[in-house]
Write an enzyme that holds these catalytic residues in place. Structure first.
Site, PDB file in Angstrom:
ATOM      1  CE  LYS A   1      -3.446   1.098   5.073  1.00  0.00           C
ATOM      2  NZ  LYS A   1      -3.303   0.659   3.673  1.00  0.00           N
TER       3      LYS A   1
ATOM      4  CB  SER B   1      -0.938   0.015   1.209  1.00  0.00           C
ATOM      5  OG  SER B   1      -0.199  -0.031   2.412  1.00  0.00           O
TER       6      SER B   1
END
Length: 815
Positions: A728, A685
């Site tokens: 996140k 990511s």
């Protein structure tokens, strides 16, 4: 016999003759070999037709004289006949037993013992109730004579003519191979029925001892084997007849057989199990109780009859009540709660519903095991838990075969037997930590247990009979899904528990942990309160985890120190603030990174997921003249290094599109670094973040400090979806960032996020790297235009003849 005439003329004082290692019964004539001057003088003086003597068992040997306490209190009144002197100075006499007597007191000791005695009368029972009993025992004794028992014809005729149980018991007891102490116990039993039952139990055991000895002699005749089997069948027939008709409760062996028969009838076993249990019960009847095989067979029957074959717990199908219990015990975890409520709803509409096979996967401390207890409470079922961590022996699941010494059932059957129900909530903890060695693979044994199509006939090696596990609700727990073998993983319904956010931890602490810590430390009655800011400070400054286990420890530590102050009568700090927490627990242990203070070139803010929750990371890029070498530092894993190479290759392939100098790209050594180098980092990511940092470095345009990003990048510039979006976004919020770049494909995932996670956040959904660069650098580089629609596929860019850029589609193998 003359002894039958002794009714009214019973002597009150008689001579006492102690006998060592010998017991004389009434109605029996036995020889006596006596030594010693006093004993010989006594026997000679009482010898005659009408002279009587009391024969008592001598319990101890004594050379200093005999006292009354050294002999038994119950004996036999007998006549002494035919006294003959022997060459060795002793005498031989014939004693004819008359009746039982009890010694009241000793009247003299010289020249021989004399004592006062009373006669023991036997209670007579209705004759019609005893005929079958007496005839059966006499017949069994007669059959036992075929095993080589030495009995005279006179004695056998007396046995056949015996018409009451007491007399028959005395006649048979003489010929049994019993110790003198046991025969004395028989003599002291006044109830004739109880005495005959006791004699029958000893006769049965004596027959079992004689059979192996007879078989070991080796009969030479051709038909000896057939004759022996016929005798054994006759004995077994007699024994079964006595068990059914006589009901001798004093015999432990017979009463145990009857008890097992009753248990088999009432156990609710299927027909196959009843057949096996009956066969084992017949085998148990033929085995002597002292044989090791008897214990093995008895233990097997105990296990078989104690299993809950048809015992079930009634499910509480009140869905609203179940929902209240789940909400009361656990905060959030909506996926698990919904699945349990779905099971209840289906079970309410369809009675015979198979138990689900759930697997809760998540980091430690998120409440997987305690959730199983709450599910059992909501369903009204019993709860069973076993830990599979470190289990290496397949027999732990399937059990041992009965041929092994110390064989036992597997843990599945053991726990069901202990629970006493066939439909509990069964938790298999740490299923991802199963081992394997030369003893087998327990994970393979679980394939049958956790398969709804097979576990209705689970085969335990010890039972060797199928057992139905389809009603059991199995719940497995694991920290990681990868170590679980694929075939086993395929049989379970995976429910992921990602962990709690800081806001969720705050609610859990205020709702559950604070109250629990007060109760455990004995200060519930004291007015201590902990502020929300203090709890938040403990969460962010003293713990870094996905669950709440360490948070519970730290809160407990705070209240333990307060309890110490109470015990030492120190001034109490009734309100716990962040300052008090730091005073009690020490300086802050963990720090979260914050956003940069200014926009900087080559430094991009990324978002990462860890097992402790979300966090932000900084990707730093620098370079110098060289030969296109790439250096990566910061404990990067292989996947993250591959993401960096993919991002760099994409930029080199599309340098003209971004207005980059291809000569500069070809003559520059790059260094990519992720701070906190001691912490391992991995994952795909970070691809978008690395691409943005590289673009900033080569263009010289600073990256916005208030923008964080995440996403996987491909060589064609596509941005792929990533996981952990919730964690996140919370990490960005915690760092003071309110603008986040996310992959377009993650947009549907935000629908399930709580509103407090998305509140006040500006979210950009991109499908290619160019869009992310334009947002992060806050500029329109050459070639970046609105032609890149998120709904259109991203294709390579090539310069056209007019000096601009165009998108070329692949046709006929050309661009």
């Amino acid at each position: 016999m003359n002894s039958a005439k002794l009714v009214g003329n019973f002597p009150s004082i008689v001579p006492i003759l102690p006998l060592r290692d010998m017991v004389v019964f009434p109605n029996v004539m036995v020889p006596l070999f006596l030594k010693g001057s006093r004993v010989v003088k006594l026997a000679e003086s009482v010898a005659g037709v009408d002279n009587l003597v009391g024969l008592f068992y001598q319990k101890t040997r004594s050379r200093l004289g005999l006292a009354s306490e050294e002999i038994s209190l119950v004996g036999t009144l007998a006549r002494i006949q035919q006294v003959v002197r022997l060459d060795n100075g002793g005498i031989k006499a014939i004693a004819d037993g008359v009746c039982r007597i009890r010694l009241v007191r000793q009247t003299q000791s010289e020249p021989y013992l004399m004592g006062e005695v009373t006669r023991l009368e036997e209670v007579s029972e209705p004759q019609e109730l005893l005929d079958s009993f007496v005839r059966s025992v006499a017949a069994l004794f007669k059959v036992s004579l075929t095993l080589g028992r030495p009995v005279s014809d006179h004695s056998m005729s007396m046995v056949e003519r015996a018409d009451d149980p007491g007399k028959l018991a005395d006649l048979i007891a003489v010929y049994l191979s019993l110790k003198a102490e046991i025969k004395q116990n028989l003599l002291e039993i006044e109830d004739p029925i109880a005495r005959l039952r006791k004699v029958f139990s000893y006769l049965h055991a004596d027959i079992q001892n004689l059979q192996p000895k007879l078989q070991g002699l080796g009969e030479p005749a051709a038909n000896s084997g057939l004759m022996r089997r016929q005798r054994e069948m006759g004995l077994r027939h007699q024994i079964r007849s006595l068990q059914k008709d006589l009901s001798a409760p004093d015999d432990p062996h017979l009463s145990e057989i009857k008890e097992f028969e009753e248990k088999v009838r009432n156990s609710g076993m299927p027909d196959e199990a009843v057949e096996v249990a009956t066969r084992e019960l017949q085998r148990l009847e033929r085995i002597p109780p002292h044989s090791p095989e008897y214990t093995v067979s008895r233990t097997y029957l105990e296990v078989l009859t104690s299993l809950p074959w048809n015992v079930t717990t009634q499910d509480n199908l009140d869905i609203n009540r179940a929902q209240e219990i789940l909400e009361e015990d656990h905060y959030n975890l909506h996926d698990v709660k919904d699945r349990i409520l779905e099971f209840l709803a289906v079970h309410k509409l369809r009675e015979h519903n198979k138990g689900p096979i759930l697997c809760l996967v998540g980091p430690p401390g998120v409440g997987k095991t305690s959730l199983g207890r709450s599910i059992a409470r909501a369903l009204g079922r019993k709860f069973i838990r076993i830990s599979l961590g470190g289990m290496r022996d397949e027999a732990e699941i399937r059990g041992h075969r009965r041929t092994y010494i110390g064989a036992m059932t597997g843990r599945i059957i053991q726990e069901l037997r202990r629970a006493g129900t066939r439909n509990p909530v069964f938790m298999l903890d740490e299923v991802d930590k199963i081992g394997q060695d030369f003893r087998g693979d327990p994970a393979c044994a679980l394939l049958e247990v956790l398969d709804p199509e097979q576990n209705n006939a689970f085969g335990d090696h010890y039972l060797d009979i199928p057992f139905d596990l389809s009603s059991v609700m199995f719940i497995c727990t694991a920290n990681q899904l990868d170590p679980i073998p694929a075939p086993l993983r395929d049989r379970m319904e995976i429910i992921r528990i990602s962990g709690y956010t800081d806001e969720e931890k705050q609610v859990i602490a205020e709702k559950f942990l604070v109250r629990k810590a007060k109760e455990e430390n004995g200060i519930s009655d004291y007015p201590f309160t902990i502020t929300s800011d203090a709890i938040g400070f403990v969460i962010r400054g003293f713990t870094r985890e996905a669950g709440v286990r360490n948070l519970e420890r730290e809160i407990g530590s705070v209240f333990r120190k307060l309890a110490r102050d109470v015990s030492m009568e120190l001034p109490l700090r009734e309100e716990v603030t962040p300052q008090v927490v730091e005073e009690l627990l020490g300086p802050q242990r963990f720090f979260f990174d914050l956003a940069e203070e200014t926009d900087q070139i080559g430094i991009a803010t990324g978002l990462a997921w860890t097992e402790h929750g979300g966090d932000i990371i900084f990707i730093e890029v620098t370079g110098f003249r060289g030969q296109k070498n790439l250096t990566m530092t910061g404990s990067l894993g292989e996947v993250m290094q591959e993401s960096a190479r993919a991002a760099l290759s994409y930029l080199r392939n599309n340098c003209s599109f971004y207005g980059l100098d291809d000569h500069l790209l070809g003559e520059t050594d790059l260094h990519i670094h992720v701070p906190a180098g001691a912490i391992p980092k991995d994952g795909p990511s970070a691809g978008v973040t690395i691409a943005v940092a590289l673009s900033s470095f080569f263009t010289g345009i600073p990256i916005r400090r208030d923008v964080a990003m995440t996403g996987e990048v491909t060589l064609r510039g596509r941005v792929l979806a990533v996981g952990g979006v919730k964690e996140k976004l919370l990490a960005a919020r915690r760092a003071g960032i309110r603008e986040v770049i996310l992959p377009k494909r993650n947009e549907p995932h935000l629908r399930d996020l709580p509103d407090y996670v998305k509140e006040g956040m500006i979210l950009h959904f991109v499908s290619d790297v160019g869009q992310a660069v334009r947002i992060a650098l806050n500029t329109d580089l050459p070639g970046i235009c609105d032609a890149f629609s998120p709904d259109q596929p991203i294709l390579p860019l090539f310069p056209n003849q007019a000096g601009g850029y165009s998108i070329s589609a692949r046709t006929s193998g050309t661009h």
